[in-house]
Design an enzyme around this catalytic site. Structure first.
Site, PDB file in Angstrom:
ATOM      1  CG  ASP A  33      -2.089   0.955   1.084  1.00 35.85           C
ATOM      2  OD1 ASP A  33      -2.421   1.345  -0.062  1.00 35.85           O
ATOM      3  OD2 ASP A  33      -2.675   1.329   2.116  1.00 35.85           O
ATOM      4  CG  HIS A  50      -0.517   2.215  -9.268  1.00 34.36           C
ATOM      5  ND1 HIS A  50      -0.750   1.749  -7.998  1.00 34.36           N
ATOM      6  CD2 HIS A  50      -1.542   3.066  -9.550  1.00 34.36           C
ATOM      7  CE1 HIS A  50      -1.881   2.281  -7.532  1.00 34.36           C
ATOM      8  NE2 HIS A  50      -2.364   3.087  -8.450  1.00 34.36           N
ATOM      9  CG  LEU A 144       9.199 -17.181  -3.926  1.00 36.63           C
ATOM     10  CD1 LEU A 144       9.199 -17.139  -2.401  1.00 36.63           C
ATOM     11  CD2 LEU A 144       9.519 -15.792  -4.475  1.00 36.63           C
TER      12      LEU A 144
HETATM   13  C1  IPE Z   1      -5.344  -2.655  -0.138  1.00 37.06           C
HETATM   14  O1  IPE Z   1      -5.038  -1.324  -0.338  1.00 37.06           O
HETATM   15  C2  IPE Z   1      -5.395  -3.373  -1.455  1.00 37.06           C
HETATM   16  C3  IPE Z   1      -4.121  -3.557  -2.135  1.00 37.06           C
HETATM   17  C4  IPE Z   1      -2.940  -3.234  -1.668  1.00 37.06           C
HETATM   18  C5  IPE Z   1      -4.204  -4.187  -3.418  1.00 37.06           C
HETATM   19  P1  IPE Z   1      -6.184  -0.220  -0.468  1.00 37.06           P
HETATM   20  O2  IPE Z   1      -5.490   1.071  -0.656  1.00 37.06           O
HETATM   21  O3  IPE Z   1      -7.164  -0.607  -1.491  1.00 37.06           O
HETATM   22  O4  IPE Z   1      -6.859  -0.309   0.965  1.00 37.06           O
HETATM   23  P2  IPE Z   1      -7.807   0.736   1.722  1.00 37.06           P
HETATM   24  O5  IPE Z   1      -8.847   1.178   0.752  1.00 37.06           O
HETATM   25  O6  IPE Z   1      -6.951   1.876   2.167  1.00 37.06           O
HETATM   26  O7  IPE Z   1      -8.337  -0.038   2.874  1.00 37.06           O
HETATM   27  C1  IPE Z   2      -1.665   0.246  -3.312  1.00 36.25           C
HETATM   28  O1  IPE Z   2      -1.429   1.587  -3.394  1.00 36.25           O
HETATM   29  C2  IPE Z   2      -1.881  -0.377  -4.659  1.00 36.25           C
HETATM   30  C3  IPE Z   2      -3.268  -0.764  -4.922  1.00 36.25           C
HETATM   31  C4  IPE Z   2      -4.264  -0.673  -4.099  1.00 36.25           C
HETATM   32  C5  IPE Z   2      -3.534  -1.279  -6.240  1.00 36.25           C
HETATM   33  P1  IPE Z   2      -2.615   2.644  -3.374  1.00 36.25           P
HETATM   34  O2  IPE Z   2      -2.986   2.966  -4.771  1.00 36.25           O
HETATM   35  O3  IPE Z   2      -3.720   2.196  -2.495  1.00 36.25           O
HETATM   36  O4  IPE Z   2      -1.884   3.890  -2.724  1.00 36.25           O
HETATM   37  P2  IPE Z   2      -2.463   4.886  -1.658  1.00 36.25           P
HETATM   38  O5  IPE Z   2      -2.904   4.071  -0.482  1.00 36.25           O
HETATM   39  O6  IPE Z   2      -3.599   5.622  -2.313  1.00 36.25           O
HETATM   40  O7  IPE Z   2      -1.313   5.767  -1.334  1.00 36.25           O
HETATM   41 MG    MG Z   3      -4.105   2.423  -0.531  1.00 35.97          MG
END
Ligand code: IPE
Ligand code: IPE
Ligand code: MG
Length: 255
Positions: A33, A50, A144
């Site tokens: 995240d 990303h 792995l």
């Molecule tokens: C969790 O992250 C999902 C992934 C890392 C794929 P999110 O950014 O979607 O989670 P929330 O919305 O903050 O809970």
């Molecule tokens: C996690 O990073 C990746 C996915 C959920 C696909 P985010 O896109 O949720 O990044 P933040 O949390 O908005 O910074």
């Molecule tokens: Mg996120």
């Protein structure tokens, strides 16, 4: 960092890593995240975060192999992530193909077995095809196991497992009286895979966001504020070190 960094440079690895094989978690699950915030902090589009996050995956897979982790499960796209703008969803769902088109040969040569958990049916064709190709090409590898959680949601998984199980009970394949936790686990996407020993979540949030709710029942959790694109080999090794300090009691008491 561009995605075209060399994936494995064994000389460099030998020099820069010191690891202990004992007490290494067999299965590490990661909620990757913080990509969006990483980009926003730099006035860049979220997509840039990303993309940079893919480079972190490359580094962490490499470190996991070196550390003798057996299974690495990474949360790449959740069933809730469909709430995002279409252009962001499209960008994220193109990344598996881009990642695999560059790194699959090296993953094969490193004996990595690729798997996916989640509902593949609702993914775009190019995502499904790339993942399925990688699964097929790495099927016989026994190094792995790298699980991509794509269109994954734990409640969806548990609900589907329950429906399938009820079907099998109704058609006589499963005995309701003899049904146990192990048998139920066999209906999940993670069938046959040991539950995670360690869960890492980057990006500062302290929640599971619908990830592996059943499988994480006795997992050790490690949270960091570091955003996923900034997450490093050093931090991953630090998380493994912290795991080794934990006492896993499973409800019992230490002798
Ligand atoms: C969790 O992250 C999902 C992934 C890392 C794929 P999110 O950014 O979607 O989670 P929330 O919305 O903050 O809970
Ligand atoms: C996690 O990073 C990746 C996915 C959920 C696909 P985010 O896109 O949720 O990044 P933040 O949390 O908005 O910074
Ligand atoms: Mg996120």
């Amino acid at each position: 960092m561009s995605m075209k960094v060399p994936f494995f440079n064994n000389t460099q690895l030998e020099e820069s890593f010191h690891y202990r094989e004992d007490d290494t978690p067999d299965h590490v699950a990661i909620i990757m995240d913080g990509n969006g915030r990483w980009a926003e902090k730099r006035d860049m589009p979220r997509a840039a975060g990303h993309k940079e996050g893919v480079s972190t995956i490359v580094k962490i897979v490499k470190t996991a192999i070196k550390s003798k982790v057996k299974v690495l499960t990474i949360y790449a796209f959740s069933t809730e992530n469909w709430k995002r703008p279409k252009h962001e969803i499209d960008f994220i769902l193109k990344l598996p193909k881009e990642f695999l088109s560059i790194y699959l040969p090296e993953l094969i040569s490193q004996n990595v077995r690729i798997e996916a958990i989640g509902d593949m049916n609702n993914l775009p064709f190019y995502t499904r095809e790339a993942i399925q190709h990688a699964i097929n090409r790495t099927r016989d590898n026994d190094g792995l196991q790298l699980n991509f959680a794509l269109n994954y949601g734990s409640r969806h998984e548990i609900l589907n497992a329950t429906k399938e199980l009820i079907r099998d009970i109704n058609n006589g394949k499963v005995s309701l009286d003899e049904l146990d936790e192990q048998q139920f686990s066999g209906y999940l996407y993670t069938a046959g895979v040991k539950d995670p020993d360690l869960l890492i979540r980057t990006g500062g949030e302290k929640r599971l966001s619908n990830f592996l709710l059943w499988q994480l029942a006795y997992t050790e959790f490690w949270f960091t504020d570091v955003l996923w694109p900034d997450f490093s080999e050093k931090e991953f090794l630090h998380a493994l070190e912290k795991y080794r300090e934990r006492e896993r009691r499973y409800g019992g008491i230490l002798k």
